[in-house]
Design a protein around this motif. Sequence first.
Motif, short mmCIF file in Angstrom:
data_model
loop_
_atom_site.label_atom_id
_atom_site.label_comp_id
_atom_site.label_asym_id
_atom_site.label_seq_id
_atom_site.Cartn_x
_atom_site.Cartn_y
_atom_site.Cartn_z
N UNK A 298 2.36 -8.98 1.96
CA UNK A 298 2.69 -8.20 0.76
C UNK A 298 3.09 -9.14 -0.37
N UNK A 299 2.81 -8.71 -1.60
CA UNK A 299 3.23 -9.49 -2.76
C UNK A 299 4.75 -9.42 -2.89
N UNK A 300 5.29 -10.28 -3.72
CA UNK A 300 6.74 -10.37 -3.89
C UNK A 300 7.34 -9.02 -4.29
N UNK A 301 6.70 -8.33 -5.21
CA UNK A 301 7.18 -7.03 -5.67
C UNK A 301 6.67 -5.87 -4.81
N UNK A 302 5.89 -6.21 -3.78
CA UNK A 302 5.31 -5.22 -2.85
C UNK A 302 4.35 -4.24 -3.54
N UNK A 303 3.77 -4.68 -4.66
CA UNK A 303 2.81 -3.84 -5.36
C UNK A 303 1.40 -4.03 -4.77
N UNK A 304 1.14 -5.23 -4.23
CA UNK A 304 -0.17 -5.56 -3.69
C UNK A 304 -0.06 -6.01 -2.24
N UNK A 305 -1.17 -5.90 -1.53
CA UNK A 305 -1.23 -6.33 -0.15
C UNK A 305 -2.45 -7.23 -0.01
N UNK A 306 -2.26 -8.39 0.61
CA UNK A 306 -3.35 -9.31 0.89
C UNK A 306 -3.71 -9.17 2.36
#
Length: 97
Positions: free
Chosen positions: A59-67
Amino acid sequence: MVNLEDIAPTATEASLIEYPSDFPIKIMGRQEPGLAQGVMEIVRRHAPDFDPATIELRASKQRKYLSLTVTIRATSREQLDALYRDLCDHPPVVMVL
């Protein structure tokens, strides 16, 4: 988003990948319910031997995106092109590398 025509060699150019080969693909998408499941379904359609247990999630730092990183056993350029196209067409997917 990657335009495959910009990076794809013409039929007369040699491929840099020897097939079959293990090939990692990184998918980045908006953190939405069903993102990982949808990606896995697309990958399994193109690489039936893909093991979903091997998927890597971050997850991205802000949890907006997922890799998501998936590694498939690539068998042809056509297989990879079709897989990239379908992943790019999946609505929550933002980028495929």
